[in-house]
Design a protein around this motif. Sequence first.
Motif, PDB file in Angstrom:
ATOM      1  N   GLU A  91      35.677 -38.354   9.507  1.00 50.66           N
ATOM      2  CA  GLU A  91      35.825 -36.905   9.807  1.00 50.66           C
ATOM      3  C   GLU A  91      37.418 -36.267  10.008  1.00 50.66           C
ATOM      4  O   GLU A  91      37.953 -37.364  10.545  1.00 50.66           O
ATOM      5  N   ASP A  92      37.616 -35.190   9.918  1.00 47.28           N
ATOM      6  CA  ASP A  92      38.876 -34.782  10.029  1.00 47.28           C
ATOM      7  C   ASP A  92      39.097 -34.846  11.687  1.00 47.28           C
ATOM      8  O   ASP A  92      40.439 -35.057  11.949  1.00 47.28           O
ATOM      9  N   ASP A  93      38.214 -34.853  12.470  1.00 47.55           N
ATOM     10  CA  ASP A  93      38.432 -34.840  13.818  1.00 47.55           C
ATOM     11  C   ASP A  93      38.404 -36.340  14.438  1.00 47.55           C
ATOM     12  O   ASP A  93      38.862 -36.515  15.509  1.00 47.55           O
ATOM     13  N   GLY A  94      38.477 -37.105  13.493  1.00 49.64           N
ATOM     14  CA  GLY A  94      38.510 -38.707  13.804  1.00 49.64           C
ATOM     15  C   GLY A  94      37.267 -39.311  14.073  1.00 49.64           C
ATOM     16  O   GLY A  94      37.184 -40.615  14.176  1.00 49.64           O
ATOM     17  N   ALA A  95      36.056 -38.530  14.144  1.00 50.16           N
ATOM     18  CA  ALA A  95      34.678 -38.956  14.350  1.00 50.16           C
ATOM     19  C   ALA A  95      34.135 -39.626  13.056  1.00 50.16           C
ATOM     20  O   ALA A  95      34.749 -39.517  11.961  1.00 50.16           O
ATOM     21  N   SER A  96      33.019 -40.375  13.132  1.00 52.31           N
ATOM     22  CA  SER A  96      32.662 -40.855  12.092  1.00 52.31           C
ATOM     23  C   SER A  96      31.131 -41.194  12.139  1.00 52.31           C
ATOM     24  O   SER A  96      30.548 -41.406  13.113  1.00 52.31           O
TER      25      SER A  96
ATOM     26  N   SER B 196      26.635 -36.183   8.783  1.00 54.58           N
ATOM     27  CA  SER B 196      28.065 -36.022   8.761  1.00 54.58           C
ATOM     28  C   SER B 196      27.713 -34.484   8.274  1.00 54.58           C
ATOM     29  O   SER B 196      27.329 -34.301   7.319  1.00 54.58           O
TER      30      SER B 196
ATOM     31  N   SER C 293      30.425 -32.859   7.094  1.00 55.48           N
ATOM     32  CA  SER C 293      31.102 -32.603   5.924  1.00 55.48           C
ATOM     33  C   SER C 293      30.827 -33.557   4.630  1.00 55.48           C
ATOM     34  O   SER C 293      31.461 -33.395   3.678  1.00 55.48           O
TER      35      SER C 293
END
Length: 319
Positions: free
Chosen positions: A77-82, A119, A121
Amino acid sequence: MTDPRFFVDAWDPAYGASFEAGGGGPAAPSSAQVDADAELPAVDWRAIGPRPGVRAPDVVLLVDGVRRIDASVWTAEDDGASFPGLAASYAAGVVRCDLERGAAQLAGAKVGRGLFTASPSAVDVVAGSVRYPVHRVSGTGELNKLPAAVQGPLTALEVEVSGAARTDGDLLVVDGPLRNRRQLPRTLGYIKTQHSQYLDARLTAVVTGLAAGERSPVFRLGTAWGGWSWYLRLPVALGAPWAGIVRMECSAELTVDEAVELADLSLVTLPRFASTPYKDPRAPQNLIPIAGLERRLRALLGDARLLHRVLTAAARARR
């Protein structure tokens, strides 16, 4: 003290056991509420054989589905999450058995695929000519919970293919619990592996004492899905107490008389489809038309190794 008796389950151990006891042993009761006084008072429970005048329907439809995990995936993810995800293929089909003509044929089959993830996204994955539409799951989407998310779309596919094949007066047999298919008319759920005991010890003794071609009285289950239920024993050589025993379900919306009618119908219909040990490692519960249908559906899923390769290539192309 005499040595205790023991039995060997007829199923190939690779497929588990036909009866899977919980941690408390085979006598451990289920927490489900049970009304055993539906067809007969519980004090009068006994084995029930085929009733005179009851004949099998001319057409029996047997529906089943299969699923396979093609790949485990992770999103960035763009915020660093997965988030974890599963790329899965699933298929449903129905076999039409014409008992009058003694013929069986595939009446319909469909294949579905999906990317199951929490997710926010995630987008559809196109792997070669194959598309995996996103099925967004609720919650945090832990990897070990994602396989269960495939069941909903698979069940919907089973309803779709079976509905297209139905005719007046037929009997539909679903491999597994009915769950949200209880609205389908003249439909039975067929549970071949017994994970729980719903009855007390005295009533369970009636079930394990059934001869081949006999059933238990109908009882009502107060589980989340509810419904009428009964046990029957398929043709089987003498063996373990639960050998050849399956549990049947029908809709809770039926009257008790309608449920008993379906129970009688199941007793004169299903034993003819029972498999034999030298042909099937899950005999006799894995019905012959279902076994053939499963093989056909797994072939329709496509080559697992090829799909894994094209999914890997699709992931690399997005980096």
